[in-house]
Design an enzyme around this catalytic site. Structure first.
Site, PDB file in Angstrom:
ATOM      1  N   HIS A 194      26.328  -0.615  -4.728  1.00  0.00           N
ATOM      2  CA  HIS A 194      25.804  -0.174  -3.427  1.00  0.00           C
ATOM      3  C   HIS A 194      24.506   0.610  -3.558  1.00  0.00           C
ATOM      4  CE1 HIS A 194      25.499   1.891   0.443  1.00  0.00           C
ATOM      5  NE2 HIS A 194      25.246   2.956  -0.294  1.00  0.00           N
ATOM      6  N   HIS A 217      29.639  24.749  28.478  1.00  0.00           N
ATOM      7  CA  HIS A 217      28.473  24.077  29.052  1.00  0.00           C
ATOM      8  C   HIS A 217      27.200  24.927  28.980  1.00  0.00           C
ATOM      9  CE1 HIS A 217      31.462  21.322  30.334  1.00  0.00           C
ATOM     10  NE2 HIS A 217      30.710  20.685  31.212  1.00  0.00           N
TER      11      HIS A 217
HETATM   12  C1  LIG Z   1      24.794   8.840   9.311  1.00  0.00           C
HETATM   13  C2  LIG Z   1      24.860   8.509   7.861  1.00  0.00           C
HETATM   14  N1  LIG Z   1      25.908   8.929   7.146  1.00  0.00           N
HETATM   15  C3  LIG Z   1      25.973   8.677   5.829  1.00  0.00           C
HETATM   16  C4  LIG Z   1      24.979   8.004   5.199  1.00  0.00           C
HETATM   17  C5  LIG Z   1      25.008   7.770   3.719  1.00  0.00           C
HETATM   18  N2  LIG Z   1      25.273   6.357   3.450  1.00  0.00           N
HETATM   19  C6  LIG Z   1      24.304   5.517   3.146  1.00  0.00           C
HETATM   20  S1  LIG Z   1      24.833   3.948   2.932  1.00  0.00           S
HETATM   21  C7  LIG Z   1      26.420   4.412   3.198  1.00  0.00           C
HETATM   22  C8  LIG Z   1      27.544   3.395   3.122  1.00  0.00           C
HETATM   23  C9  LIG Z   1      27.245   2.266   3.986  1.00  0.00           C
HETATM   24  O1  LIG Z   1      28.153   1.248   3.791  1.00  0.00           O
HETATM   25  P1  LIG Z   1      27.746  -0.206   4.237  1.00  0.00           P
HETATM   26  O2  LIG Z   1      27.081  -0.190   5.531  1.00  0.00           O
HETATM   27  O3  LIG Z   1      28.956  -1.032   4.093  1.00  0.00           O
HETATM   28  O4  LIG Z   1      26.642  -0.608   3.193  1.00  0.00           O
HETATM   29  P2  LIG Z   1      26.796  -1.497   1.891  1.00  0.00           P
HETATM   30  O5  LIG Z   1      27.640  -0.743   0.920  1.00  0.00           O
HETATM   31  O6  LIG Z   1      27.426  -2.754   2.302  1.00  0.00           O
HETATM   32  O7  LIG Z   1      25.392  -1.655   1.416  1.00  0.00           O
HETATM   33  C10 LIG Z   1      26.507   5.762   3.478  1.00  0.00           C
HETATM   34  C11 LIG Z   1      27.764   6.458   3.783  1.00  0.00           C
HETATM   35  C12 LIG Z   1      23.878   7.590   5.992  1.00  0.00           C
HETATM   36  N3  LIG Z   1      22.853   6.946   5.476  1.00  0.00           N
HETATM   37  N4  LIG Z   1      23.866   7.841   7.317  1.00  0.00           N
END
Ligand SMILES: Cc1ncc(C[n+]2csc(CCOP(=O)(O)OP(=O)(O)O)c2C)c(N)n1
Length: 673
Positions: free
Chosen positions: A274, A485
């Site tokens: 990832h 609020h």
């Molecule tokens: C709001 C937010 N929370 C957390 C993250 C950190 N983050 C980046 S990618 C990811 C996981 C995303 O999973 P997925 O969309 O399935 O991506 P893939 O592993 O398939 O590339 C996280 C938690 C972020 N970029 N934005």
């Protein structure tokens, strides 16, 4: 835990039948893998997984022209799963965007490069919106698709008729904002919105089954979308699904089953791919598995030529569009072009001056939310690109100008959007509208619920989008709804966002001035904090000068040499004026400074600021927490305001209860002398 996806990854690679498409997709894969390796940081998995989908979309369907990246009727492409930024950079490079050179790819994630860790609007052409905070791109896409429909209703489909395509991942769909965005898009029947979901069942922690078991296809259908699931590595299936989506009368989800890091020999299908460089061995293995025999950052001529051809596809359509624009009646064309330049219509400042004159003449005690409504009644008439809305609460925040008709599902000729109780979705959609161009979005809620859309407000600022937030019920002055609020820390929190202009006008005239400033500033967001309670008219001077433009000004000078300066914002300016009278009775000479916008005052020339603030001791009064006020009043100044949460009672009872009164301001002033 070995996931089903991991097992799939080890099976023989299912490859597109068309070898050209296969090589083109592999070019994206290796660019991502190599750039991440070089940077020793980044996310190779998503680009390798979505490469086939991207290749089909960009070679066959997406209408764009790298030579004219800002062509207004281009299809919009949004990478909501922005961590896969190398996929976008690879696409921009290969299709021939002149500013996305190979050198940029080689400097992925380095200081000063266009290839930032996550795509940043303004860094390179072809990046429509800044993404990275998951779900935001999806929220933006709803605004983009809506802007397209509204402009099509206004200018006709010869001039505006494009799709909005979005890539998103499991992360985007787990975020709460996705609920608001999907629900709104489904309700509005935004049929030209197509979401391609990277259904790889992997996120950072591992298989998504650790945390989520939603049936995404059913979920989208429940929101009123067309939704189907396909194999995201089958290029024929991808093409067929996009064509079906294009024909749908609803927004469409294409859930594309993919393998993260497709082609990587041991890490494909696993969370290990990832967000980290794959490592030399894995990359070597991937090259073998894909049959790619070229060194890093080398794209063979035939594959590059095929990508360039894909990039050149749109030129003819763009030229035909330009001819149609030229053929428009002159006034309509001029209007379209003015909007694209983001220039306000002629007569705008004159209209503001007349609104101010009207307020002075009426001399009524009205709330600034009401004054804002009156301003909008006129501005929406003379600024046709101004499109309003509210996250419910329309009657409370006076955002619906008299003549604005609502936008309805299937009828986009209106200019008022009922965003529903979806603050976050509203703010993200407004950013999408602003980024689309051609329209200026404003939208309302209560100031306290700015927290519900703060991530998108931050992105408005960060992406330099001229979104306008109308946030009413701006203090304990709202009264009986109570502390849930009543914002207290919100002004400080919003002022802390770099590049956001927070306005808190003191009376109707200042309200009009702040609206003028907000609309003039097309490269930064503005937020108007407005009262529920009525306020007296303070600005009686007949001059048409916009005195709020410097952020602060002396509303009432001391009679003689200043002994104390009272600085206030919004509803507390009239209180400061009353305190000045009280002090005068004691022979104390006080000046009152109204400070509707800290950010503008901060940017004003030093000598102007010195003149306004003076050298006498200072008292600040604002019905909010003190946080930040020391910047103006110094360590020796006094602050009259809130020191905790509010309470449920009529507003006029709360000010004395919390010690925010003219008497207390006068007392604080005396204590400094
Ligand atoms: C709001 C937010 N929370 C957390 C993250 C950190 N983050 C980046 S990618 C990811 C996981 C995303 O999973 P997925 O969309 O399935 O991506 P893939 O592993 O398939 O590339 C996280 C938690 C972020 N970029 N934005």
């Amino acid at each position: 835990m070995i996931s089903a996806a991991a097992e799939l990854a080890r099976a023989p690679l299912p490859r597109p039948r068309d070898p050209k498409l296969r090589h083109m997709a592999d070019a994206l894969r290796v660019l991502a893998m190599d750039a991440v390796e070089q940077a020793k940081s980044g996310h190779p998995g998503m680009p390798m997984g979505m490469a086939d989908i991207a290749t089909v979309l960009f070679t066959k369907y997406l209408r764009f022209d790298p030579q004219r990246p800002d062509w207004p009727d281009r299809d919009r492409f949004i990478l909501s799963n922005g961590h896969g930024s190398m996929l976008l950079y690879g696409l921009l490079h290969l299709t021939g965007y002149p500013d996305m050179t190979m050198a940029e790819l080689e400097h992925f994630r380095q200081l000063g490069s266009r290839t930032a860790g996550h795509p940043e609007r303004g860094h390179a052409s072809g990046i429509e919106v800044t993404t990275g905070p998951l779900g935001q791109g999806l929220g933006n896409s709803v605004g983009m698709a809506l802007a397209e429909r509204m402009l099509a209703a206004e200018f006709g489909k010869d001039i505006v008729d494009h799709y909005t395509y979005v890539f998103c991942g499991d992360g985007c769909l787990m975020e709460g904002i996705s609920h608001e965005a999907l629900s709104l898009a489904g309700h509005l029947r935004l049929a030209k919105l197509v979401v391609l979901y990277d259904d790889n069942a992997i996120s950072i922690d591992g298989p998504t089954e650790l945390a989520v078991s939603d049936d995404q296809v059913m979920r989208f259908r429940a929101h009123g979308w067309d939704a189907e699931r396909i194999d995201g590595h089958d290029t024929d299936a991808i093409a067929a699904a996009i064509e079906r989506a294009q024909q749908s009368d609803r927004p469409s989800l294409i859930a594309c089953r993919t393998v993260i890091a497709f082609g990587a020999p041991t890490k494909a299908g696993t969370a290990a791919a990832h967000g980290a460089a794959l490592g030399a061995d894995e990359i070597k293995g991937a090259r073998q598995r894909l049959g790619w025999n070229y060194p890093p950052f080398v794209i063979p001529d035939d594959i590059r030529a095929a990508w360039r051809e894909a990039g050149a596809r749109g030129a003819a359509a763009r030229q035909a569009w330009e001819a149609r624009l030229q053929a428009l009646p002159a006034d309509k064309r001029a209007e379209f072009e003015r909007r694209q330049r983001r220039a306000l219509p002629q007569g705008f400042d004159q209209a503001i001056a007349e609104i101010c004159a009207g307020f002075r003449k009426a001399d009524a005690r009205i709330a600034t939310r009401q004054a804002s409504g009156t301003v909008l009644d006129t501005l929406t008439k003379i600024v046709p690109e101004l499109v309003g809305g509210s996250a419910d609460l329309t009657p409370s925040n006076n955002t619906k100008a008299k003549e604005l008709k609502e936008v309805r599902p299937g009828d986009y000729s209106g200019r008022y959007i009922h965003y529903g109780v979806r603050e976050h979705g509203m703010a993200a959609a407004m950013n999408g509208i602003a980024a689309h161009g051609g329209l200026i979005p404003y939208g309302g809620t209560f100031l306290t619920f700015s927290d519900y859309c703060r991530p998108s407000i931050r992105l408005s600022a960060f992406s330099k989008l001229g979104t306008v937030y109308v946030m009413t019920h701006d203090s304990i002055g709202l009264g009986e709804d109570g502390p849930t609020h009543q914002p207290v820390e919100h002004l400080a929190a919003l002022r802390a966002i770099p590049g956001l202009y927070v306005y808190r006008p003191a009376d109707p005239v200042e309200t009009a001035e702040c609206w003028a400033l907000a609309l003039h500033r097309r490269d930064a967001p503005s937020l108007l904090a407005l009262t529920r309670q009525a306020l007296p008219l303070l600005r009686r001077d007949a001059s048409s000068e916009n005195r709020s433009a410097q952020g602060a000004y002396v509303l009432a000078e001391a009679e003689g040499a200043r002994q104390v300066t009272l600085i206030a914002t919004g509803s507390e300016v009239s209180m400061a004026m009353a305190a000045r009278e009280l002090l005068a009775k004691d022979g104390i000479r006080a000046a009152v400074v109204s400070m509707p916008c800290w950010e503008l005052f901060d940017a004003a020339p030093e000598d102007y600021r010195r003149k306004v603030l003076g050298t006498a001791p200072m008292v600040a009064v604002e019905a909010a927490v003190e946080f930040g006020w020391e910047r103006w009043i110094g360590r020796h100044g006094a602050f009259v305001g809130m020191h905790g949460f509010g309470a449920s009672a009529p507003g006029e009872k709360l000010f004395p209860h919390f010690g925010i009164t003219a008497e207390k301001v006068a007392e604080a002033a005396r204590s400094l002398l």
